[in-house]
Design a protein around this motif. Structure first.
Motif, mmCIF file in Angstrom:
data_model
loop_
_atom_site.group_PDB
_atom_site.id
_atom_site.type_symbol
_atom_site.label_atom_id
_atom_site.label_comp_id
_atom_site.label_asym_id
_atom_site.label_seq_id
_atom_site.Cartn_x
_atom_site.Cartn_y
_atom_site.Cartn_z
ATOM 1 N N ILE A 91 18.068 43.996 28.096
ATOM 2 C CA ILE A 91 18.939 44.750 29.001
ATOM 3 C C ILE A 91 20.278 44.957 28.298
ATOM 4 N N SER A 92 20.618 46.215 28.022
ATOM 5 C CA SER A 92 21.798 46.489 27.194
ATOM 6 C C SER A 92 23.096 46.080 27.870
ATOM 7 N N TYR A 93 23.220 46.308 29.170
ATOM 8 C CA TYR A 93 24.437 45.941 29.905
ATOM 9 C C TYR A 93 24.025 45.189 31.172
ATOM 10 N N PRO A 94 23.815 43.881 31.083
ATOM 11 C CA PRO A 94 23.342 43.120 32.254
ATOM 12 C C PRO A 94 24.241 43.264 33.473
ATOM 13 N N ALA A 95 25.548 43.479 33.252
ATOM 14 C CA ALA A 95 26.474 43.587 34.380
ATOM 15 C C ALA A 95 26.207 44.817 35.231
ATOM 16 N N ASN A 96 25.432 45.772 34.708
ATOM 17 C CA ASN A 96 25.100 46.978 35.460
ATOM 18 C C ASN A 96 23.766 46.861 36.189
ATOM 19 N N PHE A 103 21.987 49.715 38.957
ATOM 20 C CA PHE A 103 22.932 50.444 39.799
ATOM 21 C C PHE A 103 24.007 51.183 39.008
ATOM 22 N N ARG A 104 24.088 50.968 37.699
ATOM 23 C CA ARG A 104 24.969 51.753 36.842
ATOM 24 C C ARG A 104 24.234 51.975 35.526
ATOM 25 N N ASP A 105 24.834 52.797 34.656
ATOM 26 C CA ASP A 105 24.186 53.158 33.398
ATOM 27 C C ASP A 105 23.757 51.919 32.620
ATOM 28 N N VAL A 106 22.504 51.893 32.220
ATOM 29 C CA VAL A 106 21.962 50.765 31.476
ATOM 30 C C VAL A 106 20.735 51.258 30.732
ATOM 31 N N ASN A 107 20.328 50.543 29.716
ATOM 32 C CA ASN A 107 19.060 50.818 29.064
ATOM 33 C C ASN A 107 18.345 49.499 28.847
ATOM 34 N N ILE A 108 17.079 49.457 29.208
ATOM 35 C CA ILE A 108 16.246 48.289 28.980
ATOM 36 C C ILE A 108 15.260 48.693 27.898
ATOM 37 N N THR A 109 15.413 48.165 26.716
ATOM 38 C CA THR A 109 14.719 48.712 25.556
ATOM 39 C C THR A 109 14.045 47.633 24.719
ATOM 40 N N SER A 110 13.007 48.041 24.018
ATOM 41 C CA SER A 110 12.306 47.116 23.127
ATOM 42 C C SER A 110 13.101 46.839 21.861
ATOM 43 N N GLY A 111 14.047 47.702 21.525
ATOM 44 C CA GLY A 111 14.893 47.484 20.356
ATOM 45 C C GLY A 111 14.211 47.773 19.031
ATOM 46 N N ASN A 122 11.494 52.246 26.637
ATOM 47 C CA ASN A 122 12.749 52.253 27.377
ATOM 48 C C ASN A 122 12.476 52.326 28.871
ATOM 49 N N ILE A 123 13.242 51.593 29.637
ATOM 50 C CA ILE A 123 13.168 51.639 31.092
ATOM 51 C C ILE A 123 14.564 51.968 31.623
ATOM 52 N N GLY A 124 14.631 52.944 32.520
ATOM 53 C CA GLY A 124 15.881 53.262 33.198
ATOM 54 C C GLY A 124 16.789 54.206 32.465
ATOM 55 N N ASN A 125 16.382 54.696 31.282
ATOM 56 C CA ASN A 125 17.272 55.582 30.532
ATOM 57 C C ASN A 125 16.567 56.012 29.261
ATOM 58 N N GLU A 126 17.155 57.002 28.578
ATOM 59 C CA GLU A 126 16.805 57.280 27.196
ATOM 60 C C GLU A 126 17.597 56.324 26.315
ATOM 61 N N LEU A 127 17.129 56.101 25.119
ATOM 62 C CA LEU A 127 17.847 55.239 24.186
ATOM 63 C C LEU A 127 19.240 55.789 23.907
ATOM 64 N N GLY A 175 21.150 57.064 26.014
ATOM 65 C CA GLY A 175 22.028 56.863 27.164
ATOM 66 C C GLY A 175 22.290 58.117 27.963
ATOM 67 N N SER A 176 21.398 59.121 27.872
ATOM 68 C CA SER A 176 21.692 60.427 28.458
ATOM 69 C C SER A 176 20.836 60.767 29.672
ATOM 70 N N ALA A 177 20.058 59.824 30.214
ATOM 71 C CA ALA A 177 19.156 60.151 31.332
ATOM 72 C C ALA A 177 19.005 58.953 32.261
ATOM 73 N N SER A 178 20.113 58.467 32.800
ATOM 74 C CA SER A 178 20.110 57.248 33.615
ATOM 75 C C SER A 178 19.326 57.428 34.910
ATOM 76 N N TRP A 179 18.517 56.424 35.224
ATOM 77 C CA TRP A 179 17.817 56.344 36.505
ATOM 78 C C TRP A 179 18.346 55.122 37.240
ATOM 79 N N PHE A 180 18.531 55.254 38.558
ATOM 80 C CA PHE A 180 19.058 54.166 39.366
ATOM 81 C C PHE A 180 18.046 53.796 40.459
ATOM 82 N N GLY A 181 17.938 52.517 40.703
ATOM 83 C CA GLY A 181 17.021 52.040 41.723
ATOM 84 C C GLY A 181 16.481 50.669 41.366
ATOM 85 N N GLU A 182 15.397 50.282 42.018
ATOM 86 C CA GLU A 182 14.769 48.982 41.779
ATOM 87 C C GLU A 182 13.502 49.169 40.941
ATOM 88 N N VAL A 183 13.332 48.304 39.946
ATOM 89 C CA VAL A 183 12.101 48.266 39.156
ATOM 90 C C VAL A 183 11.423 46.938 39.451
#
Length: 701
Positions: free
Chosen positions: A434-439, A451-459, A583-588, A590-598
């Motif tokens: 999770i790139s920005y856990p605070a989000n 709930f805010r811009d974030v990316n969950i990525t395999s890296g 990637n979950i919740g965004n593009e790598l 950072g240009s396509a943020s999705w908000f909600g519960e996974v």
């Protein structure tokens, strides 16, 4: 007149003096390159360094960068003398280091820019709006990034630490970098733009001090690079912290000759006495009518430099449709073979300077970081998204799920921290960061709220997964999600991609519709074929979404157990790009943020049957379940149309092996557009517009 004469005397003295680098501890090679740059414009020939930018460091672009360099050679018989990369995503820094090292060892000079993510929000570099105030134009002051005590400062230092670790690798390999941070600062499209002179100067000097004195990086030449068409030096941080200056220029439709002094910007940079480059040059417009249909003659550029801008010592063409090898252009040979222009063969052999032993491309270790250099990882910071201990609820036992063929499974039961673990047991775990856990926020009972811009990525690219899926020519993607709203447009729930233009498989939300995209070897480009669920299928409630693709091409999109779209996508998965991330919740980018519960993401190496989809639906997730809706009266059966595409170069050469710098001319084949760094908004009329949907690019750096 007296003022002009005095200015000329000062500039001449600065040119003739032995230049001192901004960093008093700069190494011998950096000093030699700086001295070389200062001396170029007093020559009668070989005085303008030719350049071709590589691409954005996002995990896919090493070959793209080589292709753009090779295209220039194929057209002109000459290699550009300088090339560069951008550290658009921290996860892509390994390829940045590798490309810059390889090109340095091939004899090039190298440069690096960076699209820093917003340290307040975790959003992209163009996330400039201040949503914490009533007026979004009330920008956050970058002065806050120079003083400890805030999460933004912590995030900023984390980004600098990551960069410093990779720049240290380059220093250890003897590579000198023309470092161009915080570019186009006089515009308002980046979060660091629109600042007061005092605040911007404080940020620049803080970074300079951190890199040179704290991190001890002595291989950097510091480049100040504003945009054309406006005051260039209002926020100039001072000659003592700048080695070179430059302009970012994207010419207008009718701009002939070149105009880079309309606001006095060229004259202002001349007055600094520093070497001046066009570090980012696009010969056609960045936006507006005709932005991507304009022809250009590169012979005009050297003509105009000779006639009006003789202090220019460097030109670096940008990528994509701005690259020198683009098929609509002409005059490249005139430019590259002009007596004023420096090609790679004209440069001194910097890589032979005695800063370190040469390292060949085959022995590079691009992802290795010095262990004594602090590197930011999500786990180095105390997670701020954890549930309080009192609210950590036990996870309800799920019903019986289909397990045959499972390759990756994310159940989001961690409850704390910045790692989402692969619990499939199918082999080496493909864990996500999770790139920005605070989000984000872990949910009682299981699940993660974004709930805010974030990316969950395999890296990194999941080699095991790709091997399994390509071998089977089949795949199932399953997602349990709860969208925050139905107004998101193009928001990525899940994607195998590194940008908005190339993907293997993705699931996105467009308002009340879900979109699937999938690449196959027949009839689809790098962006994949689109298939859409009907309107009013996506809702702000828990939903079970499944995409299945069988080896015979039948592709279904289910929502809550009901087939909402079906198509036949012929071909195999052999053309899947095996360097793309999960990637979950965004593009790598950072240009396509999705908000909600996974609540769950699963990948299988086969197409689940309708009965199996129903079985997983009935199993529910985290103690919750949904009832399938009444099936629609008509299910789309036609193969969906593809999004419009932007014209791409037709003379770009074949990709080379990623560990070898090319020395011969390959066969030319078309390539897809280069990946974007970030979308732009609020640009002046002279700037780049994004291309059509799904090929949206942020145009510039």
């Amino acid at each position: 007149m007296l003022i002009a004469v005095c200015t000329a005397i000062v500039v001449t003295q600065a040119q003739n003096a032995s230049p001192s680098p901004a960093n008093p501890n700069a190494n011998a090679t950096a000093r030699a390159i700086l001295n070389y740059a200062y001396g170029l414009t007093s020559r009668t020939d070989n005085r303008v360094i030719s350049g071709q930018f590589g691409s954005y460091g996002d995990g896919t672009t090493y070959n793209t960068a080589l292709q753009q360099m090779q295209a220039v050679y194929n057209l002109t018989g000459q290699w550009p003398a300088i090339t560069g990369m951008d550290c658009a995503t921290p996860a892509g820094m390994g390829e940045v280091v590798r490309y810059l090292t390889d090109m340095w060892n091939a004899g090039n000079l190298v440069t690096l820019s960076c699209h820093f993510r917003n340290p307040w929000t975790g959003g992209s570099s163009t996330d400039w709006a201040n949503r914490d105030t009533a007026d979004q134009w009330d920008r956050r002051s970058v002065l806050a990034l120079t003083t400890p005590g805030s999460s933004a400062y912590t995030n900023w230092i984390g980004m600098l630490d990551n960069l410093a670790a990779n720049l240290q690798i380059l220093e250890d390999r003897g590579v000198v970098v023309m470092w161009r941070p915080l570019h186009e600062l006089n515009g308002t499209w980046f979060w660091w733009g629109g600042q007061s002179p005092a605040d911007f100067t404080a940020l620049w000097r803080h970074m300079f001090d951190y890199f040179t004195r704290v991190k001890g990086l002595d291989n950097l030449l510091w480049v100040y690079s504003p945009n054309t068409g406006m005051n260039a030096t209002a926020n100039y941080p001072g000659n003592d912290v700048v080695d070179m200056v430059g302009l970012d220029e994207y010419s207008g439709v009718t701009e002939n000759p070149l105009q880079i002094n309309s606001a006095g910007e060229y004259d202002q940079l001349v007055a600094t006495g520093k070497p001046i480059g066009l570090f980012e040059f696009g010969p056609i417009p960045a936006t507006g009518a005709g932005w991507d249909t304009t022809n250009y003659n590169w012979g005009n550029l050297i003509r105009d430099i000779k006639a009006s801008y003789p202090r220019i010592f460097l030109v670096q063409a940008w990528e994509y449709v701005w690259q020198m090898g683009y098929s609509r252009y002409q005059g490249q040979s005139t430019f590259m073979n002009d007596s004023w222009v420096i090609t790679r063969s004209d440069l001194p052999r910097w890589s032979s300077m005695p800063t370190t032993a040469p390292i060949t491309a085959t022995t590079l270790a691009p992802t290795t970081v010095r262990t004594n250099t602090p590197t930011r990882t999500a786990t180095t910071l105390a997670p701020t998204n954890a549930l309080p201990a009192a609210t950590q609820a036990p996870v309800a036992a799920p019903g019986t799920r289909v397990t045959s063929g499972i390759q990756a499974l994310y159940t989001f039961n961690e409850g704390t921290g910045s790692i989402v673990r692969d619990t499939s047991g199918a082999g080496t775990a493909i864990n996500l960061n999770i790139s920005y856990p605070a989000n984000t926020r872990w949910l009682p009972g299981g699940g993660l709220e974004l709930f805010r811009d974030v990316n969950i990525t395999s890296g990194s690219a999941p080699a095991r997964l790709y091997s399994s899926l390509i071998q089977s020519d089949a795949v199932t993607l399953e997602a349990w999600v709860k969208p925050a709203n139905t107004s998101m447009n193009g928001a990525r729930i899940f994607s195998m991609s590194n940008d908005t233009a190339r993907r293997n498989l993705s699931l996105a939300q467009f308002g009340t519709q879900y979109e699937g995209r999938m690449r196959t070897s027949t009839g689809t480009d790098g962006n994949g074929t689109q298939f859409m669920a009907p309107t009013n299928t996506a809702a702000a409630s828990l939903q079970h979404i499944v995409i299945t693709h069988s080896a015979d091409g039948v592709t279904n999109l289910y929502v809550n157990g009901v087939v909402q779209s079906t198509a036949t996508l012929a071909g195999t998965l052999d053309n899947w790009n095996t360097v793309l991330y999960l990637n979950i919740g965004n593009e790598l980018s950072g240009s396509a943020s999705w908000f909600g519960e996974v609540h769950l993401i699963a990948l299988y190496n086969r197409a689940l049957t309708q009965a199996e989809v129903t079985q997983n639906l009935a199993a529910g997730v985290h103690g919750q379940s949904v009832t399938g809706p009444t099936p629609p009266t008509a299910v789309p059966t036609n193969t969906p149309t593809r999004q419009p595409t932007t014209a791409i170069p037709t003379n770009t050469p074949r990709a080379f092996p990623t560990t070898v710098v090319p020395t011969n001319t390959p066969t030319l084949i078309p390539r897809p557009p280069s990946p974007p760094a970030c979308p732009r908004s609020s640009r002046p009329p002279s700037f780049r517009r994004p291309p059509p949907p799904e090929r949206r690019r942020s145009a510039r750096s």
